[in-house]
Motif scaffolding. Sequence first.
Motif, PDB file in Angstrom:
ATOM      1  N   GLN A   1       0.917  -1.518  -0.138  1.00  0.00           N
ATOM      2  CA  GLN A   1      -0.376   0.003   0.014  1.00  0.00           C
ATOM      3  C   GLN A   1       0.895   1.424   0.089  1.00  0.00           C
ATOM      4  O   GLN A   1       1.867   2.001   0.429  1.00  0.00           O
ATOM      5  CB  GLN A   1      -0.877   0.388   1.216  1.00  0.00           C
TER       6      GLN A   1
ATOM      7  N   SER B   1       0.769   5.588  -0.071  1.00  0.00           N
ATOM      8  CA  SER B   1       0.065   6.808  -0.078  1.00  0.00           C
ATOM      9  C   SER B   1       0.046   7.542  -1.634  1.00  0.00           C
ATOM     10  O   SER B   1       0.182   6.897  -1.936  1.00  0.00           O
ATOM     11  CB  SER B   1       0.567   8.146   1.287  1.00  0.00           C
ATOM     12  N   ASN B   2      -0.862   8.737  -2.071  1.00  0.00           N
ATOM     13  CA  ASN B   2      -1.172   9.095  -2.533  1.00  0.00           C
ATOM     14  C   ASN B   2      -0.701  10.658  -2.208  1.00  0.00           C
ATOM     15  O   ASN B   2      -0.892  12.221  -2.850  1.00  0.00           O
ATOM     16  CB  ASN B   2      -2.315   9.363  -3.102  1.00  0.00           C
ATOM     17  N   ALA B   3       0.650  10.693  -1.660  1.00  0.00           N
ATOM     18  CA  ALA B   3       0.696  11.986  -1.258  1.00  0.00           C
ATOM     19  C   ALA B   3       1.745  12.979  -2.297  1.00  0.00           C
ATOM     20  O   ALA B   3       1.726  14.235  -2.340  1.00  0.00           O
ATOM     21  CB  ALA B   3       2.093  11.573  -0.085  1.00  0.00           C
TER      22      ALA B   3
ATOM     23  N   LYS C   1      -2.623  17.836   3.729  1.00  0.00           N
ATOM     24  CA  LYS C   1      -2.891  16.637   3.723  1.00  0.00           C
ATOM     25  C   LYS C   1      -1.538  15.562   3.552  1.00  0.00           C
ATOM     26  O   LYS C   1      -1.721  14.727   3.462  1.00  0.00           O
ATOM     27  CB  LYS C   1      -3.796  17.059   2.370  1.00  0.00           C
ATOM     28  N   ALA C   2      -1.476  16.117   1.746  1.00  0.00           N
ATOM     29  CA  ALA C   2      -0.220  15.586   1.212  1.00  0.00           C
ATOM     30  C   ALA C   2       1.059  14.737   2.751  1.00  0.00           C
ATOM     31  O   ALA C   2       1.789  13.686   2.292  1.00  0.00           O
ATOM     32  CB  ALA C   2       0.625  15.741   0.179  1.00  0.00           C
TER      33      ALA C   2
ATOM     34  N   LYS D   1       0.350  14.965   5.348  1.00  0.00           N
ATOM     35  CA  LYS D   1       0.271  14.120   6.846  1.00  0.00           C
ATOM     36  C   LYS D   1      -0.077  12.297   6.011  1.00  0.00           C
ATOM     37  O   LYS D   1       0.384  11.281   6.826  1.00  0.00           O
ATOM     38  CB  LYS D   1      -1.315  14.879   7.207  1.00  0.00           C
ATOM     39  N   LYS D   2       0.057  12.077   4.902  1.00  0.00           N
ATOM     40  CA  LYS D   2      -0.330  10.833   4.204  1.00  0.00           C
ATOM     41  C   LYS D   2       1.205  10.565   4.172  1.00  0.00           C
ATOM     42  O   LYS D   2       1.368   9.005   4.758  1.00  0.00           O
ATOM     43  CB  LYS D   2      -1.164  11.233   3.021  1.00  0.00           C
TER      44      LYS D   2
ATOM     45  N   ALA E   1       2.305   9.302   7.340  1.00  0.00           N
ATOM     46  CA  ALA E   1       1.217   8.183   8.249  1.00  0.00           C
ATOM     47  C   ALA E   1       2.419   6.531   7.338  1.00  0.00           C
ATOM     48  O   ALA E   1       1.696   5.667   7.707  1.00  0.00           O
ATOM     49  CB  ALA E   1       0.405   8.824   7.907  1.00  0.00           C
ATOM     50  N   PHE E   2       2.532   6.793   5.891  1.00  0.00           N
ATOM     51  CA  PHE E   2       2.711   5.891   5.591  1.00  0.00           C
ATOM     52  C   PHE E   2       4.235   5.542   5.771  1.00  0.00           C
ATOM     53  O   PHE E   2       5.002   4.944   4.840  1.00  0.00           O
ATOM     54  CB  PHE E   2       2.257   5.774   4.291  1.00  0.00           C
TER      55      PHE E   2
END
Length: 88
Positions: free
Chosen positions: A7, A9-11, A39-40, A42-43, A46-47
């Motif tokens: 998986q 992210s789409n960061a 938002k990017a 944060k993503k 997270a990844f």
Amino acid sequence: MSAQPVQRSNAQTLSIIAIVISVLCFLAGPIVGIILSLKARKKAAAFGEPARLPQIALIVSVVFVALHVIGIIFSVISSLLAVQGVGH
């Protein structure tokens, strides 16, 4: 055994979209760019991905907001000076 896809992210994608919107759109564009780049970031965090591109997107967006605000201020000042000069 079947390997599960990794998986991601789409960061990176959000960051690129943030930069493009910030550069191509007027004042709302850089504001949207700031939101997308935050938002990017944060993503990416997270990844566990590097947040270099989201950080660049945030900087570009903030710079364009500042440039737009400076442009609006100069526009208002020059308009006021022009109106004041017409009355004399």
